[in-house]
Design a protein around this motif. Structure first.
Motif, PDB file in Angstrom:
ATOM      1  N   SER A 134     -84.083  40.410 -16.149  1.00 44.29           N
ATOM      2  CA  SER A 134     -83.944  39.425 -15.076  1.00 44.29           C
ATOM      3  C   SER A 134     -82.481  39.276 -14.703  1.00 44.29           C
ATOM      4  O   SER A 134     -81.583  39.750 -15.422  1.00 44.29           O
ATOM      5  CB  SER A 134     -84.504  38.065 -15.509  1.00 44.29           C
ATOM      6  N   ALA A 135     -82.252  38.601 -13.583  1.00 43.48           N
ATOM      7  CA  ALA A 135     -80.887  38.360 -13.125  1.00 43.48           C
ATOM      8  C   ALA A 135     -80.113  37.499 -14.111  1.00 43.48           C
ATOM      9  O   ALA A 135     -78.877  37.517 -14.123  1.00 43.48           O
ATOM     10  CB  ALA A 135     -80.919  37.689 -11.753  1.00 43.48           C
ATOM     11  N   ALA A 136     -80.801  36.758 -14.966  1.00 43.86           N
ATOM     12  CA  ALA A 136     -80.137  35.926 -15.970  1.00 43.86           C
ATOM     13  C   ALA A 136     -79.291  36.762 -16.917  1.00 43.86           C
ATOM     14  O   ALA A 136     -78.310  36.264 -17.489  1.00 43.86           O
ATOM     15  CB  ALA A 136     -81.182  35.128 -16.754  1.00 43.86           C
ATOM     16  N   ASN A 137     -79.613  38.061 -17.065  1.00 49.42           N
ATOM     17  CA  ASN A 137     -78.847  38.953 -17.918  1.00 49.42           C
ATOM     18  C   ASN A 137     -77.472  39.293 -17.336  1.00 49.42           C
ATOM     19  O   ASN A 137     -76.661  39.929 -18.013  1.00 49.42           O
ATOM     20  CB  ASN A 137     -79.610  40.253 -18.163  1.00 49.42           C
ATOM     21  N   LEU A 138     -77.236  38.887 -16.094  1.00 51.84           N
ATOM     22  CA  LEU A 138     -75.971  39.199 -15.441  1.00 51.84           C
ATOM     23  C   LEU A 138     -74.900  38.138 -15.700  1.00 51.84           C
ATOM     24  O   LEU A 138     -73.826  38.185 -15.114  1.00 51.84           O
ATOM     25  CB  LEU A 138     -76.185  39.366 -13.931  1.00 51.84           C
ATOM     26  N   LEU A 139     -75.162  37.192 -16.582  1.00 56.52           N
ATOM     27  CA  LEU A 139     -74.152  36.204 -16.982  1.00 56.52           C
ATOM     28  C   LEU A 139     -72.943  36.939 -17.569  1.00 56.52           C
ATOM     29  O   LEU A 139     -73.076  37.720 -18.501  1.00 56.52           O
ATOM     30  CB  LEU A 139     -74.733  35.243 -18.017  1.00 56.52           C
ATOM     31  N   GLY A 140     -71.784  36.695 -16.992  1.00 54.05           N
ATOM     32  CA  GLY A 140     -70.557  37.320 -17.466  1.00 54.05           C
ATOM     33  C   GLY A 140     -70.358  38.753 -17.014  1.00 54.05           C
ATOM     34  O   GLY A 140     -69.399  39.412 -17.428  1.00 54.05           O
ATOM     35  N   ALA A 141     -71.239  39.251 -16.173  1.00 55.77           N
ATOM     36  CA  ALA A 141     -71.167  40.658 -15.760  1.00 55.77           C
ATOM     37  C   ALA A 141     -70.219  40.871 -14.585  1.00 55.77           C
ATOM     38  O   ALA A 141     -69.932  39.958 -13.809  1.00 55.77           O
ATOM     39  CB  ALA A 141     -72.553  41.162 -15.389  1.00 55.77           C
ATOM     40  N   GLU A 142     -69.743  42.107 -14.484  1.00 54.82           N
ATOM     41  CA  GLU A 142     -69.029  42.540 -13.285  1.00 54.82           C
ATOM     42  C   GLU A 142     -69.999  43.406 -12.496  1.00 54.82           C
ATOM     43  O   GLU A 142     -70.542  44.379 -13.015  1.00 54.82           O
ATOM     44  CB  GLU A 142     -67.780  43.337 -13.631  1.00 54.82           C
ATOM     45  N   ILE A 143     -70.232  43.052 -11.242  1.00 54.51           N
ATOM     46  CA  ILE A 143     -71.242  43.720 -10.421  1.00 54.51           C
ATOM     47  C   ILE A 143     -70.549  44.410  -9.256  1.00 54.51           C
ATOM     48  O   ILE A 143     -69.787  43.784  -8.514  1.00 54.51           O
ATOM     49  CB  ILE A 143     -72.283  42.705  -9.898  1.00 54.51           C
ATOM     50  N   ASN A 144     -70.832  45.690  -9.105  1.00 52.94           N
ATOM     51  CA  ASN A 144     -70.167  46.488  -8.087  1.00 52.94           C
ATOM     52  C   ASN A 144     -71.045  46.668  -6.857  1.00 52.94           C
ATOM     53  O   ASN A 144     -72.231  46.972  -6.975  1.00 52.94           O
ATOM     54  CB  ASN A 144     -69.816  47.861  -8.673  1.00 52.94           C
ATOM     55  N   LEU A 145     -70.471  46.468  -5.672  1.00 56.50           N
ATOM     56  CA  LEU A 145     -71.177  46.615  -4.404  1.00 56.50           C
ATOM     57  C   LEU A 145     -70.418  47.569  -3.506  1.00 56.50           C
ATOM     58  O   LEU A 145     -69.218  47.798  -3.694  1.00 56.50           O
ATOM     59  CB  LEU A 145     -71.297  45.265  -3.680  1.00 56.50           C
ATOM     60  N   LEU A 146     -71.112  48.122  -2.514  1.00 59.08           N
ATOM     61  CA  LEU A 146     -70.426  48.874  -1.471  1.00 59.08           C
ATOM     62  C   LEU A 146     -69.759  47.881  -0.533  1.00 59.08           C
ATOM     63  O   LEU A 146     -70.371  46.896  -0.109  1.00 59.08           O
ATOM     64  CB  LEU A 146     -71.400  49.764  -0.704  1.00 59.08           C
ATOM     65  N   ASP A 147     -68.529  48.141  -0.169  1.00 58.20           N
ATOM     66  CA  ASP A 147     -67.767  47.128   0.569  1.00 58.20           C
ATOM     67  C   ASP A 147     -68.216  46.972   2.017  1.00 58.20           C
ATOM     68  O   ASP A 147     -67.766  46.057   2.691  1.00 58.20           O
ATOM     69  CB  ASP A 147     -66.265  47.428   0.520  1.00 58.20           C
ATOM     70  N   ARG A 148     -69.135  47.803   2.482  1.00 58.40           N
ATOM     71  CA  ARG A 148     -69.539  47.687   3.887  1.00 58.40           C
ATOM     72  C   ARG A 148     -70.721  46.731   4.091  1.00 58.40           C
ATOM     73  O   ARG A 148     -71.142  46.491   5.210  1.00 58.40           O
ATOM     74  CB  ARG A 148     -69.916  49.058   4.447  1.00 58.40           C
ATOM     75  N   ASP A 149     -71.264  46.188   3.021  1.00 57.45           N
ATOM     76  CA  ASP A 149     -72.464  45.363   3.133  1.00 57.45           C
ATOM     77  C   ASP A 149     -72.190  43.976   2.577  1.00 57.45           C
ATOM     78  O   ASP A 149     -71.617  43.842   1.508  1.00 57.45           O
ATOM     79  CB  ASP A 149     -73.624  46.020   2.379  1.00 57.45           C
ATOM     80  N   ARG A 150     -72.651  42.942   3.285  1.00 57.83           N
ATOM     81  CA  ARG A 150     -72.398  41.582   2.820  1.00 57.83           C
ATOM     82  C   ARG A 150     -73.674  40.780   2.606  1.00 57.83           C
ATOM     83  O   ARG A 150     -73.670  39.791   1.884  1.00 57.83           O
ATOM     84  CB  ARG A 150     -71.482  40.847   3.809  1.00 57.83           C
ATOM     85  N   LEU A 151     -74.773  41.173   3.206  1.00 57.62           N
ATOM     86  CA  LEU A 151     -76.017  40.431   3.002  1.00 57.62           C
ATOM     87  C   LEU A 151     -76.451  40.516   1.549  1.00 57.62           C
ATOM     88  O   LEU A 151     -76.892  39.528   0.970  1.00 57.62           O
ATOM     89  CB  LEU A 151     -77.134  40.972   3.910  1.00 57.62           C
ATOM     90  N   ASP A 152     -76.309  41.671   0.948  1.00 54.53           N
ATOM     91  CA  ASP A 152     -76.707  41.812  -0.450  1.00 54.53           C
ATOM     92  C   ASP A 152     -75.895  40.891  -1.355  1.00 54.53           C
ATOM     93  O   ASP A 152     -76.411  40.283  -2.285  1.00 54.53           O
ATOM     94  CB  ASP A 152     -76.600  43.267  -0.905  1.00 54.53           C
ATOM     95  N   GLU A 153     -74.617  40.764  -1.064  1.00 57.63           N
ATOM     96  CA  GLU A 153     -73.755  39.866  -1.847  1.00 57.63           C
ATOM     97  C   GLU A 153     -74.216  38.423  -1.717  1.00 57.63           C
ATOM     98  O   GLU A 153     -74.289  37.677  -2.698  1.00 57.63           O
ATOM     99  CB  GLU A 153     -72.310  40.007  -1.380  1.00 57.63           C
ATOM    100  N   ASN A 154     -74.548  38.043  -0.498  1.00 59.81           N
ATOM    101  CA  ASN A 154     -75.010  36.683  -0.224  1.00 59.81           C
ATOM    102  C   ASN A 154     -76.278  36.355  -1.014  1.00 59.81           C
ATOM    103  O   ASN A 154     -76.377  35.312  -1.674  1.00 59.81           O
ATOM    104  CB  ASN A 154     -75.250  36.545   1.282  1.00 59.81           C
ATOM    105  N   LEU A 155     -77.243  37.261  -0.966  1.00 55.55           N
ATOM    106  CA  LEU A 155     -78.511  37.029  -1.658  1.00 55.55           C
ATOM    107  C   LEU A 155     -78.334  37.074  -3.173  1.00 55.55           C
ATOM    108  O   LEU A 155     -78.977  36.314  -3.907  1.00 55.55           O
ATOM    109  CB  LEU A 155     -79.539  38.067  -1.219  1.00 55.55           C
ATOM    110  N   LEU A 156     -77.460  37.966  -3.644  1.00 53.64           N
ATOM    111  CA  LEU A 156     -77.195  38.037  -5.075  1.00 53.64           C
ATOM    112  C   LEU A 156     -76.623  36.721  -5.586  1.00 53.64           C
ATOM    113  O   LEU A 156     -77.060  36.197  -6.621  1.00 53.64           O
ATOM    114  CB  LEU A 156     -76.218  39.181  -5.369  1.00 53.64           C
ATOM    115  N   GLU A 157     -75.658  36.175  -4.873  1.00 51.22           N
ATOM    116  CA  GLU A 157     -75.056  34.899  -5.269  1.00 51.22           C
ATOM    117  C   GLU A 157     -76.106  33.792  -5.324  1.00 51.22           C
ATOM    118  O   GLU A 157     -76.120  32.976  -6.247  1.00 51.22           O
ATOM    119  CB  GLU A 157     -73.943  34.522  -4.291  1.00 51.22           C
TER     120      GLU A 157
END
Length: 334
Positions: free
Chosen positions: A132-155
């Protein structure tokens, strides 16, 4: 001799009359056989638009009085351009873009139905158990810099899992290959990509674990997360309401038929909806093909837009669309 001349004249007049009659009958026949109207559809390659493969294969039935003219583009922005400039009647676009289009056209479009959830996938090497996303506590997550919707939903999803903004880190990579290298080397814990990017990464690193952002959304919301939807020009809608209603029916049937993945992918390739066969099955499993219309679609989209607005309202044109944006069948209004 005179009688022969008279007979020839009579035969000539008779032939002329028969030819005139045949010509008149031909004109009336041509007039009675009206050509079906055209309904111009634009969709996007390598996305949830594979759901309309069956619709394009069967086209409209003759009694519908219209036929589908299909255009397939490689970017949602091109679908947006074709619809807003009057070069198509119905376009399949991401739900966030549909809201922006509604604002830019001053309410000139209507959303008819949704065909999928979002296709974003979280990929990781060493997070275990990666359930689950709960496992991402303390993680560094890498995204492609051309997309922002995914970042928004991830947050939004991480916060719903009680992970605050200072308890994870988002970084960016310019390409899928570089992103794969970063995660494989342990410099980043995970990556977030759309279906095509995720398929490319898994091809590079088959051992990576995959977690659907759509599945994580379903854990925190009672309404589905909508990815792609069908929007129609109001100019077309007001003059062809019956054709639009039939289109929604045909679209629903196409989604029902998309449960057969092998057939759907074969038809998607045939109609230009899929360009990379190697990624076909991964894309199919990622885009969460599903059909929503009417009040259920409206409820889901409103919750989706509300979630985006809390993080980055510009992604939906600052404000969610008005209620008239949503196509609600007459039977649901009663």
């Amino acid at each position: 001799m005179l009688w022969l001349i008279r007979e020839l004249i009579f035969l000539k007049r008779l032939i002329s009359a028969l030819l005139s009659l045949l010509l008149i009958l031909g004109v009336f026949t041509a007039c009675s056989e009206e050509k079906p109207k055209e309904l111009r559809i634009v969709s996007v390659q390598d996305t949830a638009c594979i759901a309309i493969a069956e619709l394009l294969e069967k086209n409209a039935s003759p009694e519908d009085g219209y036929k589908y003219i299909s255009t397939v583009v490689n970017l949602p922005s091109r679908a947006n351009k074709l619809l807003t400039e009057g070069d198509c009647d119905i376009a399949f676009v991401p739900a966030d873009l549909a809201s922006v289009m509604y604002k830019k056209t001053n309410g000139g479009i209507t959303v008819l139905a949704s065909i999928s959830g979002v296709e974003y996938q979280i990929l990781a090497k060493d997070i275990a158990p990666f359930e689950s996303a709960a496992n991402l506590l303390g993680a560094e997550i890498n995204l492609l810099d051309r997309d922002r919707l995914d970042e928004n939903l991830l947050e939004y999803v991480l916060e719903a899992n009680s992970i605050s903004a200072d308890e994870y880190k988002i970084t960016y990579a310019p390409s899928v290959k570089q992103l794969a290298q970063v995660v494989k080397a342990g410099k980043s814990n995970a990556a977030l990509l759309n279906a095509v990017g995720a398929a490319e990464l898994v091809t590079l690193e088959p051992s990576f674990k995959v977690l659907s952002l759509n599945d994580e959304w379903n854990k925190i919301s009672d309404a589905p997360l909508i990815g792609y939807c069908a929007v129609v020009s109001n100019d077309f809608l007001t003059q062809n309401d019956e054709a639009v209603e039939q289109f929604i029916t045909n679209l629903k049937a196409s989604l029902s038929a998309s449960g057969d993945s092998a057939k759907t992918l074969s038809l998607a390739k045939k109609h230009g909806l899929l360009t990379n066969e190697n990624y076909g099955e991964f894309i199919y499993n990622s885009v969460n093909l599903s059909f929503l219309s009417g009040s259920k679609m409206k409820t889901a989209l409103k919750k989706y837009y509300a979630a985006i607005k809390t993080k980055k309202a510009a992604l939906i044109g600052k404000n969610a669309p008005d209620d008239i944006f949503y196509y609600i069948p007459e039977e649901e209004k009663q």
